[in-house]
Design a protein around this motif. Structure first.
Motif, PDB file in Angstrom:
ATOM      1  N   GLU A  83       0.856  -1.050   0.180  1.00 34.47           N
ATOM      2  CA  GLU A  83      -0.182   0.080  -0.090  1.00 34.47           C
ATOM      3  C   GLU A  83       1.064   1.258   0.001  1.00 34.47           C
ATOM      4  N   GLU A  84       1.999   1.294   0.746  1.00 33.11           N
ATOM      5  CA  GLU A  84       2.762   2.479   0.911  1.00 33.11           C
ATOM      6  C   GLU A  84       3.300   2.740  -0.598  1.00 33.11           C
ATOM      7  N   CYS A  85       3.601   1.730  -1.258  1.00 40.84           N
ATOM      8  CA  CYS A  85       4.586   1.659  -2.592  1.00 40.84           C
ATOM      9  C   CYS A  85       3.501   2.352  -3.483  1.00 40.84           C
ATOM     10  N   LEU A  86       2.032   1.791  -3.323  1.00 43.53           N
ATOM     11  CA  LEU A  86       1.214   2.528  -4.293  1.00 43.53           C
ATOM     12  C   LEU A  86       0.688   3.883  -4.072  1.00 43.53           C
ATOM     13  N   LYS A  87       0.854   4.327  -3.108  1.00 40.41           N
ATOM     14  CA  LYS A  87       0.422   5.688  -2.812  1.00 40.41           C
ATOM     15  C   LYS A  87       0.812   6.756  -3.747  1.00 40.41           C
ATOM     16  N   THR A  88       1.886   6.749  -4.323  1.00 36.57           N
ATOM     17  CA  THR A  88       2.190   7.588  -5.216  1.00 36.57           C
ATOM     18  C   THR A  88       2.000   7.506  -6.847  1.00 36.57           C
ATOM     19  N   THR A  89       1.184   6.232  -7.154  1.00 37.80           N
ATOM     20  CA  THR A  89       0.886   5.924  -8.262  1.00 37.80           C
ATOM     21  C   THR A  89      -0.541   6.431  -8.816  1.00 37.80           C
ATOM     22  N   GLY A  90      -1.179   7.119  -7.810  1.00 34.66           N
ATOM     23  CA  GLY A  90      -2.501   7.551  -8.165  1.00 34.66           C
ATOM     24  C   GLY A  90      -3.596   6.706  -8.045  1.00 34.66           C
ATOM     25  N   ALA A  91      -3.221   5.518  -7.583  1.00 35.04           N
ATOM     26  CA  ALA A  91      -4.335   4.407  -7.193  1.00 35.04           C
ATOM     27  C   ALA A  91      -4.987   4.685  -6.130  1.00 35.04           C
ATOM     28  N   GLU A  92      -6.545   4.140  -6.023  1.00 31.40           N
ATOM     29  CA  GLU A  92      -7.048   4.246  -4.719  1.00 31.40           C
ATOM     30  C   GLU A  92      -7.294   2.826  -4.338  1.00 31.40           C
TER      31      GLU A  92
END
Length: 43
Positions: A24-33
């Motif tokens: 989840e931390e890795c995906l925070k900067t990708t624009g995913a919810e």
């Protein structure tokens, strides 16, 4: 436009591998919810 822009993501991490909160931390900067994140034990 990034791969995860405006996408909803379900994360299932592994207790002995990569836990859900780390993914989840890795995906925070990708624009995913992130709509669901969990860490499970697969035996």
């Amino acid at each position: 436009m990034a791969l995860f822009d405006n996408k909803k993501v379900i994360i299932i991490g592994d207790r002995d591998g990569i836990p859900g909160p780390a993914i989840e931390e890795c995906l925070k900067t990708t624009g995913a919810e992130v709509v669901f994140s969990a860490t499970e034990c697969f035996v």
